[in-house]
Design a protein around this motif. Sequence first.
Motif, PDB file in Angstrom:
ATOM      1  N   THR A  31       0.826  -1.204   0.000  1.00 48.49           N
ATOM      2  CA  THR A  31       0.000   0.000   0.000  1.00 48.49           C
ATOM      3  C   THR A  31       0.860   1.252   0.000  1.00 48.49           C
ATOM      4  O   THR A  31       0.373   2.339  -0.303  1.00 48.49           O
ATOM      5  CB  THR A  31      -0.904   0.038   1.242  1.00 48.49           C
ATOM      6  OG1 THR A  31      -0.080   0.006   2.423  1.00 48.49           O
ATOM      7  CG2 THR A  31      -1.857  -1.146   1.261  1.00 48.49           C
ATOM      8  N   ALA A  32       2.130   1.099   0.371  1.00 49.38           N
ATOM      9  CA  ALA A  32       3.032   2.257   0.430  1.00 49.38           C
ATOM     10  C   ALA A  32       4.453   1.814   0.126  1.00 49.38           C
ATOM     11  O   ALA A  32       4.859   0.695   0.429  1.00 49.38           O
ATOM     12  CB  ALA A  32       2.973   2.916   1.806  1.00 49.38           C
ATOM     13  N   ALA A  65       0.584   2.533  -5.030  1.00 48.23           N
ATOM     14  CA  ALA A  65       1.101   2.691  -3.669  1.00 48.23           C
ATOM     15  C   ALA A  65       1.380   4.159  -3.350  1.00 48.23           C
ATOM     16  O   ALA A  65       1.818   4.921  -4.212  1.00 48.23           O
ATOM     17  CB  ALA A  65       2.384   1.879  -3.501  1.00 48.23           C
ATOM     18  N   GLN A  66       1.135   4.531  -2.115  1.00 47.97           N
ATOM     19  CA  GLN A  66       1.487   5.867  -1.665  1.00 47.97           C
ATOM     20  C   GLN A  66       2.997   5.910  -1.429  1.00 47.97           C
ATOM     21  O   GLN A  66       3.582   4.967  -0.898  1.00 47.97           O
ATOM     22  CB  GLN A  66       0.735   6.214  -0.376  1.00 47.97           C
ATOM     23  CG  GLN A  66       0.912   7.657   0.080  1.00 47.97           C
ATOM     24  CD  GLN A  66      -0.013   8.001   1.242  1.00 47.97           C
ATOM     25  OE1 GLN A  66      -0.996   7.298   1.498  1.00 47.97           O
ATOM     26  NE2 GLN A  66       0.298   9.080   1.949  1.00 47.97           N
ATOM     27  N   PHE A  75       6.404   7.563   0.225  1.00 54.88           N
ATOM     28  CA  PHE A  75       6.916   8.320   1.366  1.00 54.88           C
ATOM     29  C   PHE A  75       8.422   8.527   1.195  1.00 54.88           C
ATOM     30  O   PHE A  75       9.139   7.618   0.772  1.00 54.88           O
ATOM     31  CB  PHE A  75       6.657   7.574   2.675  1.00 54.88           C
ATOM     32  CG  PHE A  75       5.214   7.493   3.070  1.00 54.88           C
ATOM     33  CD1 PHE A  75       4.698   8.323   4.061  1.00 54.88           C
ATOM     34  CD2 PHE A  75       4.359   6.589   2.454  1.00 54.88           C
ATOM     35  CE1 PHE A  75       3.363   8.248   4.427  1.00 54.88           C
ATOM     36  CE2 PHE A  75       3.022   6.499   2.815  1.00 54.88           C
ATOM     37  CZ  PHE A  75       2.522   7.333   3.799  1.00 54.88           C
ATOM     38  N   ALA A 100       3.958   5.356   7.296  1.00 58.12           N
ATOM     39  CA  ALA A 100       3.332   4.732   6.132  1.00 58.12           C
ATOM     40  C   ALA A 100       2.371   3.631   6.539  1.00 58.12           C
ATOM     41  O   ALA A 100       1.247   3.539   6.015  1.00 58.12           O
ATOM     42  CB  ALA A 100       4.405   4.185   5.199  1.00 58.12           C
ATOM     43  N   GLN A 151      -0.763   5.146   8.193  1.00 57.67           N
ATOM     44  CA  GLN A 151      -1.680   5.813   7.273  1.00 57.67           C
ATOM     45  C   GLN A 151      -2.365   4.848   6.307  1.00 57.67           C
ATOM     46  O   GLN A 151      -3.527   5.065   5.940  1.00 57.67           O
ATOM     47  CB  GLN A 151      -0.933   6.885   6.477  1.00 57.67           C
ATOM     48  CG  GLN A 151      -0.535   8.104   7.278  1.00 57.67           C
ATOM     49  CD  GLN A 151      -0.024   9.227   6.389  1.00 57.67           C
ATOM     50  OE1 GLN A 151      -0.270   9.269   5.180  1.00 57.67           O
ATOM     51  NE2 GLN A 151       0.694  10.154   6.986  1.00 57.67           N
ATOM     52  N   THR A 152      -1.651   3.808   5.889  1.00 61.38           N
ATOM     53  CA  THR A 152      -2.183   2.963   4.818  1.00 61.38           C
ATOM     54  C   THR A 152      -2.580   1.566   5.277  1.00 61.38           C
ATOM     55  O   THR A 152      -3.230   0.843   4.532  1.00 61.38           O
ATOM     56  CB  THR A 152      -1.153   2.818   3.684  1.00 61.38           C
ATOM     57  OG1 THR A 152      -0.051   2.000   4.128  1.00 61.38           O
ATOM     58  CG2 THR A 152      -0.625   4.175   3.240  1.00 61.38           C
ATOM     59  N   VAL A 158       3.977  -2.365   3.790  1.00 56.55           N
ATOM     60  CA  VAL A 158       4.843  -1.275   3.369  1.00 56.55           C
ATOM     61  C   VAL A 158       6.187  -1.860   2.949  1.00 56.55           C
ATOM     62  O   VAL A 158       6.731  -2.723   3.638  1.00 56.55           O
ATOM     63  CB  VAL A 158       5.045  -0.261   4.517  1.00 56.55           C
ATOM     64  CG1 VAL A 158       6.112   0.767   4.156  1.00 56.55           C
ATOM     65  CG2 VAL A 158       3.729   0.425   4.860  1.00 56.55           C
TER      66      VAL A 158
END
Length: 265
Positions: free
Chosen positions: A59-60, A111-112, A114, A194, A197-198, A202
């Motif tokens: 997801t990140a 994916a987000q 960071f 990360a 938040q997600t 990660v």
Amino acid sequence: MKYLFTLAALAYAPAHAEMIDADDVGDLPVADVIFLGEVHDNPMHHENQARAIEQIGPTALVFEMLDRDQASRMPDNLPDMAELRALLDWDASGWPDFALYYPLFSAAPGAQVFGAGLPREAARAAMGQDLDQVFLGDATLFGLTADLPAAQQHDREALQARAHCDALPEELLPGMVDIQRLRDAMLADAALEAVTQTGGPVVVITGTGHARNDWGAPDMLTQAQPDLRVLSVGQFEVIPEDRPPHDYWIVTDPHPRPDPCEMFR
């Protein structure tokens, strides 16, 4: 603060650390945060990372190579390589060719992203300062307010000396260790942010030295949040003499490059 963990956290880890084939990186155990180490300019290491990312479906993504400002420029939809390279001002970053790293973004386009990088100017400014004065997060959470055990301090200074071709004045070595600790803490802090938040999983992209379980970013992250399932994969170009401090490690052919110590001769 709420985390999405289960009792599987107690049993996710491999029974013992072991060397694996590059093909096996696509079948890693489930974890909340997976550190994928690298030798930065080795294309095979990035190919292995991309294969792992595709399997994990994170997801990140957390990058040592991006600072927070760069990560904030990421658009909602992944642009092509040339556009993203320009958007991140990659050519001014000092990292290897962006063509090595773009497949990591495209392996998880949703994916987000960071940033956990410490800009060079900030690193120079931090030299000689107390870590709790320069770290922007909770320094105590990541152990930055405590001195290292004497044996670890000695070992880490020796590693810094070798990494710089034994060319650094001895009095600079403690500061170099401090900067490494600061970078480790920034990686751990970004990974924690990360996953908070997600929800995870990660993936953290960083140098193999920062991915150490014994004193690197995974260790700091586990100190800060013991319930997290953390996995570390190191990548090397020669078979290590001793068992590496990673859950798994991969040995690839070395990437041809000029002798980095030539500049010191």
